[in-house]
Scaffold this motif. Structure first.
Motif: not given
Lengths: 171, 464
Positions: A121, A123-125, A127-130, B13, B47
């Motif tokens: 969620k 990452k893909f929703e 769009d957050l970085s690690y 990344e 996604r």
């Protein structure tokens, strides 16, 4: 943007992803909505112009805390979604993958442990970085990478091959 | 080249040398190109399936947007007030200090803020507040503590400074003797519903805590105002509210306090004031107002380990208790593990204290309490601290208190009456009404005038 524009944008852009993210944590839609409402109210008390560049990680961080709070209060522990809990309209119509394939992938995702679903969620929703995810989930950046790789690889393998769905992915 | 790099590359990344190496390999390897393509396609699918149609209820969204806009407006307003009030009050203090300095060089009557320490330094809280506790020369203190039994305008007896111990010597570690407020068990939610939510029900009052045993307490940093909205609705509907639904903290925080006398303490503006409790002339109230110091302070930077503690001096305060915030007392936790959500913009907490004989009888110049902020910026590894002492000689009584203090005291009294608190039996509605009516301040929003009307209605309902 003015603070009013930022809040309008934030609600427009993040309302659905956050409700869905919070629901994954609280286990029910009503508490998820409450958690998201609280998140935006807190946001409205911030210096929005300063916060704007870090809006997404801030919202996910606060929403996560609010949702965990609701979950703690309800005494609910949630590990695996039941089949009937799956959102009916989980995937909007899209030409990218066949409907059947999407259903299968959605079912695979639903069988992931809570933490892995949360990673997807964010990452893909979101769009957050690690790095941002590490801050939110209180994990190290490298651990975020390792967990996400494992999740994606497992899902990809199961999705691309015609294996029957296992009871649970990633013990 | 491994799968991990491929995923990281697809997710954006992969950085630096690893990225360069990956791109070099990619240019020469059709297998890797194939794998990357597959990975990117799969991620597109992922996604699409992680998307959800869950959303807020439309009516809830509408109310939320309206509430957010109100918050933004009130934040702008408060920011302006604080932005102007602090430099002005500091300038005024400087002028007063200059004038006094030229006359007789007396010790300060108003506490000076202790600067925030750097992360490497010892917490200011545990350092002796040397400047603050130097015994003043007899008779030179312009403003001595009025005796509780006497009126504020009466001359205070000679004070005895020999018995004052710096407050900082009373406990060795904040971590070991705190009764922390547990923010994780407290909600800052401003519910928008129309009925009193369950969590606002109060089950019992906070007990008095013996200062000699537990001098430190945590100041709650959360605000809800549901209870006031509920109480107001009930009274306007012609009935007194259920006593269990009355929460004093939520009543007090339903009003704004300009904090004109606020002083800087770390990243916050802190307004400390003490005066007599309207329901018991032997007790004192300490009003703690906390707000972000100026608009440039970003609460989200203070995410980690934000907390504010208050340390009472056992020589002057025998017992204390936090009014309101019942059921919020947390488990024993050390201060550095408190991880707070961002602060609301401002909070007002009120403590009721039982003064010692020393404070009652003689005029005392020691610290009544010391407020310490513990905060950590995102880049800090250690906690920063800043302290602000409140001296007994700054204690004012009755009409000498600020309008904000007196109004807040009226709100507390009102809450205690509605909650059928036996201690408030002797406090009558008309005293509450006049206390509030005489301290409306500027009341631009007429919120305080509305409160006076509410007290009148409650009095009528109570008599009926």
């Amino acid at each position: 943007m003015t603070p009013e524009e930022i809040i309008t944008f934030a609600i427009e852009r993040f309302e659905k992803p956050l409700v869905s993210y919070a629901r994954q944590i609280t286990g029910d839609l009503e508490s998820a909505r409450d958690a998201v409402q609280e998140t935006f109210l807190r946001l409205s008390r911030q210096d929005l112009e300063k916060l704007e560049p870090r809006l997404a990680p801030w919202l996910y961080f606060v929403c996560r805390n609010c949702a965990l709070d609701y979950r703690r209060k309800s005494g609910r522990t949630l590990e695996l979604l039941e089949e009937e809990d799956l959102p009916v309209d989980l995937c909007p119509r899209q030409t990218l993958i066949a409907e059947e394939d999407k259903q299968k992938l959605a079912a695979l995702v639903a069988r992931l442990p809570e933490r892995q679903r949360e990673l997807l969620k964010l990452k893909f929703e979101g769009d957050l970085s690690y790095k941002e995810m590490a801050g939110i989930m209180k994990m190290s950046i490298s651990h975020i990478g390792v967990q996400l790789h494992e999740t994606i690889q497992t899902l990809k393998k199961l999705w691309l091959t015609d294996q029957p769905l296992p009871g649970r992915l990633i013990p | 080249m491994n799968h991990t790099d491929c995923i990281d590359y697809a997710l954006g990344e992969l950085h630096g040398e690893r990225r360069e190496a990956f791109e070099r390999a990619l240019a020469t390897s059709p297998e890797l190109q194939q794998e990357l393509q597959e990975t990117i396609r799969f991620m597109g699918s992922l996604r699409s399936v992680t998307k959800s149609t869950d959303s807020l209820d439309p009516a809830q969204r509408e109310r939320l947007i309206a509430a957010c806009r109100r918050n933004i407006t009130s934040r702008k307003r408060s920011s302006k007030i604080i932005f102007f009030a602090i430099p002005l009050s500091l300038a005024a203090l400087a002028v007063i200090a200059l004038i006094l300095g030229t006359i007789s060089s007396p010790p300060p009557t108003t506490p000076a803020p202790v600067a925030a320490t750097s992360p490497d330094e010892e917490p200011a809280h545990d350092e002796p507040l040397i400047a603050a506790t130097l015994p003043p020369e007899q008779g030179t203190l312009p403003q001595a503590t009025p005796s509780l039994a006497s009126h504020a305008s009466q001359p205070a007896p000679t004070h005895n400074t020999n018995s004052i111990t710096p407050l900082s010597q009373f406990s060795t570690s904040i971590a070991s003797d705190c009764k922390p407020f547990d923010p994780e068990n407290h909600t800052t939610s401003l519910r928008l519903g129309t009925t009193a939510p369950k969590h606002t029900r109060r089950t019992s009052e906070n007990p008095f805590i013996k200062t000699s045993q537990t001098p430190n307490t945590f100041v709650p940093m959360s605000v809800t105002t549901d209870s006031y909205a509920h109480v107001r609705r009930e009274i306007l509907s012609g009935r007194l509210p259920d006593p269990a639904s009355v929460r004093i903290d939520e009543l007090v925080n339903a009003f704004s306090y300009p904090m004109e006398n606020a002083q800087a303490c770390g990243p916050y503006a802190v307004d400390l004031e003490a005066g007599r409790a309207p329901w018991n002339r032997e007790r004192l109230l300490v009003k703690v107002g906390i707000a972000l110091r100026n608009p440039s302070e970003d609460t989200s930077l203070l995410f980690k380990n934000v907390s504010i503690s208050l340390k009472f001096n056992p020589e002057l305060v025998s017992e204390y208790r936090l009014l309101g915030y019942e059921n919020q007392g947390g488990s024993e936790r050390i201060v550095n593990t408190l991880t707070n959500p961002p602060l609301p913009f401002s909070v007002t907490a009120i403590y009721e204290i039982v003064p010692t004989q020393q404070l009652k009888g003689d005029s005392s110049t020691g610290e009544l309490c010391v407020l310490t902020t513990h905060h950590k910026f995102a880049s800090d590894t250690d906690c920063r601290h800043a302290s602000l002492p409140f001296y007994a000689n700054a204690l004012k009584l009755d009409a000498a208190n600020s309008p904000d203090f007196q109004f807040a005291a009226a709100v507390v009294g009102f809450g205690m009456k509605l909650a059928r608190n036996p201690e408030a039996t002797s406090l009558d509605w008309s005293s509450i009404e006049s206390l509030a009516a005489n301290n409306l301040g500027t009341d631009a929003t007429r919120q305080r005038a509305d409160f006076v009307d509410l007290v009148q209605r409650a009095a009528q309902l109570s008599a009926a």
